[in-house]
Design a protein around this motif. Sequence first.
Motif, PDB file in Angstrom:
ATOM      1  N   PHE A 138       0.839  -1.197   0.000  1.00 18.90           N
ATOM      2  CA  PHE A 138       0.000   0.000   0.000  1.00 18.90           C
ATOM      3  C   PHE A 138       0.879   1.254   0.000  1.00 18.90           C
ATOM      4  O   PHE A 138       0.583   2.234  -0.672  1.00 18.90           O
ATOM      5  CB  PHE A 138      -0.915   0.003   1.227  1.00 18.90           C
ATOM      6  N   ALA A 139       1.972   1.212   0.756  1.00 15.77           N
ATOM      7  CA  ALA A 139       2.854   2.371   0.852  1.00 15.77           C
ATOM      8  C   ALA A 139       3.528   2.660  -0.484  1.00 15.77           C
ATOM      9  O   ALA A 139       3.613   3.828  -0.910  1.00 15.77           O
ATOM     10  CB  ALA A 139       3.910   2.132   1.929  1.00 15.77           C
ATOM     11  N   VAL A 140       4.007   1.630  -1.147  1.00 16.30           N
ATOM     12  CA  VAL A 140       4.691   1.821  -2.429  1.00 16.30           C
ATOM     13  C   VAL A 140       3.723   2.302  -3.496  1.00 16.30           C
ATOM     14  O   VAL A 140       4.010   3.239  -4.257  1.00 16.30           O
ATOM     15  CB  VAL A 140       5.392   0.514  -2.862  1.00 16.30           C
ATOM     16  N   ARG A 141       2.551   1.691  -3.563  1.00 11.79           N
ATOM     17  CA  ARG A 141       1.588   2.080  -4.592  1.00 11.79           C
ATOM     18  C   ARG A 141       1.056   3.498  -4.368  1.00 11.79           C
ATOM     19  O   ARG A 141       0.605   4.151  -5.313  1.00 11.79           O
ATOM     20  CB  ARG A 141       0.426   1.084  -4.657  1.00 11.79           C
ATOM     21  N   ALA A 142       1.118   3.979  -3.150  1.00 10.18           N
ATOM     22  CA  ALA A 142       0.654   5.341  -2.851  1.00 10.18           C
ATOM     23  C   ALA A 142       1.704   6.401  -3.174  1.00 10.18           C
ATOM     24  O   ALA A 142       1.411   7.601  -3.122  1.00 10.18           O
ATOM     25  CB  ALA A 142       0.263   5.445  -1.385  1.00 10.18           C
TER      26      ALA A 142
END
Length: 231
Positions: A138-142
Amino acid sequence: MTTTLITGGNKGLGHETARRLRDIGHTVVIGARDPERGRAAAEELGVDWVQLDVTSDASVRGAADALAERYGTIDVLVNNAGISGGMTAIEDVDGPAIASVLDTNTVSAVRMTHAFLPLLRRSEQPVIVNVASGLGSFAVRADDDRIESTLPTLAYSASKAALTMLTTVYAKFVPDVRINVVDPGYTATEFNGNSGPQTVTEGTDAIVAMATIGADGPTGEFHDRHGIVGW
């Protein structure tokens, strides 16, 4: 001697992981769905192999029985086998398509863990490494600066996000095994048409690092070759 099983070990990241762990003294077994390819890769690498289709309960049980007879224990399990599901437009992803990717990339890790946990528990320092992706973070895709944020990999991303959650739950409730998840990064392999900027050796850095931790190593963490990855 450390005995290590790598699923999907006949090519790509699995093959390179097998080579690197062999070189540091592990007794390596590669799991391969296709017997001909598995045998050829094992002969090339000078390692052992076992026929293994991670989407089949019977095949996974058969592999566990075979390795129990050969070695008696497994010290390291690398759940590497996976499929991309293709770069399908979001609106074209249907139920069967996502179910297939989830079965191979996520449910297979449960099959493998369930079947091989008794063998791992015979080891003095049992380790499981689940191979996920930044596409499931989630952190990377955000992060708009990351290429992962631009790719509509609905099924693949869902499967890898689920794999990271499986890892955290297993790590908490199976405290006698060190269980971590890794992001290899965007690596040039057949999986992506050799389009990634990283070499296959760079892509296996995190896998090898987590496969070689000791009894006091981390558990329930998400790593890439540079360190901790945000969930």
